[in-house]
Write a protein that holds these residues in place. Structure first.
Motif, short mmCIF file in Angstrom:
data_model
loop_
_atom_site.label_atom_id
_atom_site.label_comp_id
_atom_site.label_asym_id
_atom_site.label_seq_id
_atom_site.Cartn_x
_atom_site.Cartn_y
_atom_site.Cartn_z
N LEU A 93 0.83 -1.21 0.00
CA LEU A 93 0.00 0.00 0.00
C LEU A 93 0.86 1.26 0.00
CD1 LEU A 93 -3.00 0.87 0.13
CD2 LEU A 93 -2.77 0.95 2.61
N HIS A 94 1.94 1.24 0.78
CA HIS A 94 2.85 2.39 0.81
C HIS A 94 3.61 2.52 -0.51
CE1 HIS A 94 2.24 3.56 4.96
NE2 HIS A 94 2.37 2.30 5.33
N LEU A 95 4.03 1.39 -1.07
CA LEU A 95 4.73 1.44 -2.35
C LEU A 95 3.82 1.96 -3.46
CD1 LEU A 95 6.79 -1.89 -2.31
CD2 LEU A 95 7.61 0.43 -1.90
N GLU A 96 2.55 1.58 -3.40
CA GLU A 96 1.60 2.05 -4.40
C GLU A 96 1.43 3.56 -4.31
OE1 GLU A 96 -2.72 0.43 -5.79
OE2 GLU A 96 -2.63 1.26 -3.75
N ALA A 97 1.41 4.09 -3.08
CA ALA A 97 1.29 5.54 -2.92
C ALA A 97 2.50 6.27 -3.49
CB ALA A 97 1.11 5.88 -1.44
N LEU A 98 3.66 5.61 -3.46
CA LEU A 98 4.89 6.21 -4.01
C LEU A 98 5.10 5.85 -5.47
CD1 LEU A 98 7.29 5.43 -1.01
CD2 LEU A 98 6.24 7.63 -1.56
N GLU A 99 4.19 5.03 -6.03
CA GLU A 99 4.31 4.57 -7.42
C GLU A 99 5.62 3.82 -7.63
OE1 GLU A 99 3.70 7.89 -10.02
OE2 GLU A 99 1.54 7.91 -9.67
N ILE A 100 5.94 2.98 -6.68
CA ILE A 100 7.15 2.16 -6.74
C ILE A 100 6.76 0.70 -6.95
CG2 ILE A 100 9.18 1.35 -5.47
CD1 ILE A 100 9.44 4.20 -6.37
N ILE A 101 7.44 0.01 -7.84
CA ILE A 101 7.26 -1.42 -8.07
C ILE A 101 8.43 -2.15 -7.42
CG2 ILE A 101 6.88 -3.22 -9.78
CD1 ILE A 101 6.21 -1.04 -11.80
N HIS A 102 8.14 -3.08 -6.53
CA HIS A 102 9.22 -3.85 -5.92
C HIS A 102 9.85 -4.79 -6.93
CE1 HIS A 102 11.20 -6.98 -3.52
NE2 HIS A 102 11.33 -6.07 -2.58
N GLY A 162 5.55 -10.26 -21.91
CA GLY A 162 6.16 -9.06 -22.44
C GLY A 162 5.20 -7.90 -22.57
N MET A 163 4.17 -7.85 -21.74
CA MET A 163 3.18 -6.78 -21.80
C MET A 163 3.58 -5.64 -20.88
SD MET A 163 0.01 -9.46 -21.51
CE MET A 163 -1.13 -8.21 -20.95
N ASP A 164 2.86 -4.53 -21.00
CA ASP A 164 3.05 -3.42 -20.08
C ASP A 164 2.72 -3.89 -18.67
OD1 ASP A 164 3.74 -1.73 -22.14
OD2 ASP A 164 1.67 -1.06 -22.46
N PHE A 165 3.51 -3.47 -17.70
CA PHE A 165 3.25 -3.87 -16.32
C PHE A 165 3.43 -2.68 -15.40
CE2 PHE A 165 7.78 -4.53 -16.97
CZ PHE A 165 8.36 -4.05 -15.81
N SER A 166 2.85 -2.80 -14.23
CA SER A 166 2.96 -1.76 -13.21
C SER A 166 2.96 -2.44 -11.85
CB SER A 166 1.83 -0.73 -13.35
OG SER A 166 0.57 -1.36 -13.26
N GLU A 167 2.48 -1.73 -10.80
CA GLU A 167 2.58 -2.28 -9.45
C GLU A 167 1.69 -3.50 -9.22
OE1 GLU A 167 -0.24 1.28 -9.32
OE2 GLU A 167 1.70 0.76 -10.19
N GLN A 168 0.78 -3.81 -10.17
CA GLN A 168 -0.06 -5.00 -10.00
C GLN A 168 0.74 -6.30 -9.99
OE1 GLN A 168 -0.67 -2.59 -12.22
NE2 GLN A 168 -2.85 -2.03 -12.27
N ILE A 169 1.94 -6.28 -10.55
CA ILE A 169 2.73 -7.51 -10.57
C ILE A 169 3.16 -7.90 -9.15
CG2 ILE A 169 3.54 -7.02 -12.90
CD1 ILE A 169 6.26 -6.30 -11.71
N ASP A 170 3.30 -6.92 -8.26
CA ASP A 170 3.66 -7.23 -6.87
C ASP A 170 2.54 -7.96 -6.16
OD1 ASP A 170 6.18 -6.12 -7.11
OD2 ASP A 170 5.56 -4.15 -6.37
N CYS A 199 -5.86 -5.85 -14.85
CA CYS A 199 -6.85 -4.82 -14.56
C CYS A 199 -7.90 -5.30 -13.55
CB CYS A 199 -7.54 -4.38 -15.85
SG CYS A 199 -6.42 -3.67 -17.08
N GLY A 200 -8.11 -6.59 -13.46
CA GLY A 200 -9.09 -7.11 -12.52
C GLY A 200 -8.49 -7.61 -11.23
N ARG A 201 -7.19 -7.48 -11.08
CA ARG A 201 -6.51 -7.94 -9.87
C ARG A 201 -6.80 -7.02 -8.70
NH1 ARG A 201 -0.86 -8.87 -11.79
NH2 ARG A 201 -2.03 -10.20 -13.25
N ILE A 202 -6.92 -7.58 -7.53
CA ILE A 202 -7.27 -6.81 -6.35
C ILE A 202 -6.14 -5.86 -5.98
CG2 ILE A 202 -6.37 -8.49 -4.69
CD1 ILE A 202 -8.85 -7.93 -2.95
#
Length: 364
Positions: A26-35, A88-96, A220-223
């Protein structure tokens, strides 16, 4: 997990671990950081003897800002790699969130859900267990056509994962399934994950339901982390400090930071006084305590004193008890009537008399 020989953790112990890791996301999402590398090796146990477990998310060597996420970049360990990264798709913090779901399922079941040595093997296990990503997303991946067949007309394309024999014919790689258990779906975890009482089956069902939402192939449907903390799986969880009973608080006294060394004889005497406190729980002089966030630091001061205080100033013990009880927070101790107040005073006096008698016996 290695020291436990991969025995699964009880669901009750997974509660605090999942809550802490989700809060980190939750904190990483607020900072727009992907682990970008969540796995069991990157979850540090602060103190393995502590209960409940306190963990921290570590190793940010692959971490990056969301704006720096480039499709096709090699991130995440293969066992915990999200489908969009595999394709090989676009990814963001949902991968965490995907990686966290795979990790939590592993420590709950005792084995990995997607144990693979090749990207195709990982995709095969994902498709068999949770389904394949939607066609509209597969069409955007750089590696989609390499692993999937495209069938149907241009307007109605259907993507299906290539069969192991066809993929082996084209690439020479033969699929190897390394699963300890062959699961048809995540629902099978209800029967695989060990649980002690049938009363906890509802909690187990909530846990599997949460896993389903964390391991959704469609990013897009991931929690999201906030929705995880609001899931019914955490509705039945009690605060670890609030759920402690009075017996636990008394049996596990706080360590005093003073440098005074208690006398051994008085230490033995103090243990006898603790027995008096335990015996008084069933008497009419028992006090109704309402646990709060600081119950372990406040309630213990009211009921038992550190041994150093007893050995240093035995004549002021009674006044120390009264002073601690007088300065407590209003919500910690509830006295229902004036008669109950007098019972509390008589209870404190009994402790004083027991202390003085023990000191006199030790001096003799």
């Amino acid at each position: 997990m290695l020291q436990r020989k991969h025995n699964a953790l009880p669901i009750a112990e997974i509660h605090p671990v999942l809550r802490q890791l989700t809060t980190a996301l939750l904190h990483l999402e607020a900072l727009e950081i992907i682990h970008a590398d969540i796995k069991p090796e990157n979850i540090m146990v602060v103190n393995r003897l502590q209960h409940p477990l306190q963990v921290k998310l570590i190793d940010f060597g692959l971490a990056r800002h969301v704006s720096e996420a480039v499709p096709g970049t090699a991130v995440q360990s293969l066992w915990y790699r999200a489908p969009e990264v595999l394709l090989g798709m676009d990814f963001s913090e949902q991968i965490d969130m995907w990686s966290l779901g795979a990790v939590i399922a592993e420590i709950a079941a005792g084995f990995g859900l997607f144990p693979a040595d090749h990207e195709y093997d990982a995709l095969k296990l994902i498709v068999d267990l949770v389904g394949q990503p939607p066609d509209v997303l597969l069409n955007c991946g750089q590696k989609s056509s390499f692993y999937f067949n495209i069938e149907g007309s241009y307007n109605q394309q259907i993507w299906t994962l290539k069969t192991p024999w066809k993929f082996a014919l084209q690439t020479g790689h033969h699929f190897r399934g390394n699963q300890c258990f062959h699961l048809r779906s995540l629902d099978d975890l209800v029967e695989v994950i060990p649980y002690r009482h049938m009363a906890k089956r509802e909690e187990l069902l909530n846990f599997v339901d949460l896993l389903k939402k964390m391991l959704v192939p469609d990013k897009c449907g991931r929690i999201i982390p906030l929705a995880v903390l609001e899931h019914p799986f955490f509705a039945v969880e009690q605060d670890p400090e609030v759920s402690q009973s009075i017996e636990t608080v008394i049996a596990q006294p706080l360590s005093c930071q003073q440098s005074l060394t208690p006398q051994p004889s008085l230490t033995k005497s103090f243990q006898s006084i603790e027995n008096v406190i335990f015996d008084s729980r069933d008497s009419e002089t028992s006090v109704t305590l309402q646990l709060s966030k600081n119950v372990q630091s406040v309630a213990f001061k009211a009921v038992t004193l550190p041994e150093q205080i007893v050995s240093a100033q035995p004549e002021t013990v009674y006044f120390k008890l009264e002073d601690e009880a007088a300065h407590m927070e209003p919500g910690v101790i509830k006295v229902t009537s004036g008669e109950r107040k007098s019972r509390v005073r008589r209870f404190l006096k009994s402790i004083r008399n027991a202390l003085f008698s023990c000191v006199r016996c030790d001096s003799n």
